[in-house]
Design a protein around this motif. Sequence first.
Motif, short mmCIF file in Angstrom:
data_model
loop_
_atom_site.label_atom_id
_atom_site.label_comp_id
_atom_site.label_asym_id
_atom_site.label_seq_id
_atom_site.Cartn_x
_atom_site.Cartn_y
_atom_site.Cartn_z
N THR A 193 42.23 48.47 26.44
CA THR A 193 41.29 47.43 26.00
C THR A 193 41.82 46.58 24.86
OG1 THR A 193 39.37 48.66 26.79
CG2 THR A 193 38.97 47.00 25.09
N PHE A 194 42.41 47.17 23.85
CA PHE A 194 42.89 46.37 22.71
C PHE A 194 44.10 45.51 23.08
CE2 PHE A 194 41.13 48.62 18.67
CZ PHE A 194 39.85 48.49 19.18
N ARG A 195 44.78 45.85 24.16
CA ARG A 195 45.88 45.03 24.65
C ARG A 195 45.40 43.99 25.66
NH1 ARG A 195 48.57 45.25 29.25
NH2 ARG A 195 47.77 47.33 29.75
N ASN A 196 44.55 44.42 26.57
CA ASN A 196 44.09 43.56 27.65
C ASN A 196 42.66 43.92 28.02
OD1 ASN A 196 43.74 41.93 29.91
ND2 ASN A 196 44.87 43.32 31.25
N TYR A 210 41.74 49.16 34.04
CA TYR A 210 41.96 50.54 33.61
C TYR A 210 41.16 50.90 32.36
CZ TYR A 210 45.82 51.06 36.92
OH TYR A 210 46.58 51.14 38.06
N SER A 211 40.19 50.10 31.98
CA SER A 211 39.42 50.39 30.77
C SER A 211 38.48 51.56 30.99
CB SER A 211 38.61 49.15 30.36
OG SER A 211 37.58 48.92 31.31
N PHE A 212 37.99 52.11 29.91
CA PHE A 212 37.03 53.21 30.00
C PHE A 212 35.75 52.74 30.68
CE2 PHE A 212 33.72 56.07 28.25
CZ PHE A 212 34.27 57.29 28.60
N PHE A 213 35.35 51.49 30.43
CA PHE A 213 34.19 50.92 31.11
C PHE A 213 34.43 50.87 32.63
CE2 PHE A 213 31.61 48.34 27.79
CZ PHE A 213 30.78 49.43 27.62
#
Length: 445
Positions: A78-81, A86-89
């Motif tokens: 998330t902090f990169r893209n 592939y985020s936790f969401f």
Amino acid sequence: MTENRPFDTAETVDIVGIGFGPSNLALAIAIEEHNASCGPDEKVTARFFEKQQEFSWHAGMLLDGATMQIAFPKDLVTFRNPRSSYSFFSYLHDRGRLVDFVNQQTFFPTRVEFQDYLQWAAERVSADVRYGTTVSAVDPVDGGAVVDRLAVSLSDGTTVHARNVVVAAGLRERLPEWATPSARCFHNHQFLHRIADMPEPTHQRFVVLGAGQSAAEVVRYLHSNYPQAEVHGVFSRFGYSPADDSPYANRIFDPSAVDELYAAPASAREHLLEVHRSTNYSAVDIELINELYATEYQERVQGQRRLFMRRASEVSAVRETADGIEVSVTSALDGLTDALTCDALVLATGFEPTPLESLFGTSMPGIGTYQDVGRDYRLEVDPAGHAGIYLQGGTEKTHGLTSSLLSNAAVRAGEILNSILAHRDISAGLARLSEDNPYATSEVR
């Protein structure tokens, strides 16, 4: 999907990743997303080697109810893209739990759920991962005046050549000098495995050495799951100290803090790392401290003690017997020693970086000193030349507290990939990420 397919040992890949835990998993995702957005000539080839038989993240520490100590947006991407799938969401949506998770109104999932998220990502990513494979050595390939390849030797006798090696060998257990690991004396990293294999308790007593979050969690677990047993927490402090997770202190885990700490004078960096140790080391969530204190107090009220906090104390001697382990606990306050006959001694004594010397040996003298680590996590040592060695961990003294934590995994993966692309561009190869590329880190922009 990852799978073990035959590979051409004569091929030179752009990246060999040593270890496939969260850090190199984040790198594999960054590579996949880069390859999906670039031309055929700009794609990156990578191969990862992991000694475990399958993806697993601290399986022995996944205690029921134990929660993450970092917020879930500090996931693999998330902090990169923030647009990454592939985020936790994205994981929650795929599992059908997005609304239910949001209704909990928490930033901190359980470790069991976060392990499931990491497993989900490892199964989805199109990375070439060789599980059950140990890297035994990394040596420069003699190519003349400039070394542009590294030979990665595997435990099965094969060798792979790579232009870059990314070391994410993880941490190893830190044990007291007097400790001899056994079925009754073991590190908390293997707690669930060892407690399951432990002989049937006969003395109904446990000792847990350590003052950090893991120690407190093990104390709670043993007290709850062995209702007839005494549990003795032993630590050199007067009591558990609360973790500092306040907003301003947490800024030391920000991606921008890596820039600031790396550029700072060594004395200032050392001072900041020391004064903010309570954000990560020998510190316990205040809720757990209060829970344990309330439990101990109620036992005092009822006159039936099972929970004991041995403050300002140390384990001074250990002797295993036929049916248990005798643990001597000495108080620094009065000098008195209590001998406790126990069923097990759990060593929640922390971790330390895996030494690089075990991989590089004498082929690259001085590599274990970590003296020349660039801001891009590239280790500059002779005779590496154009070949790159990158560290995912072991850089706390230069890059800050995020070195061995999940907090900065996403951004660090992007920075390492960007550096590899930049160096390949210098030597007439892969192109560097452009500033408008959605997979570039904020530092590129």
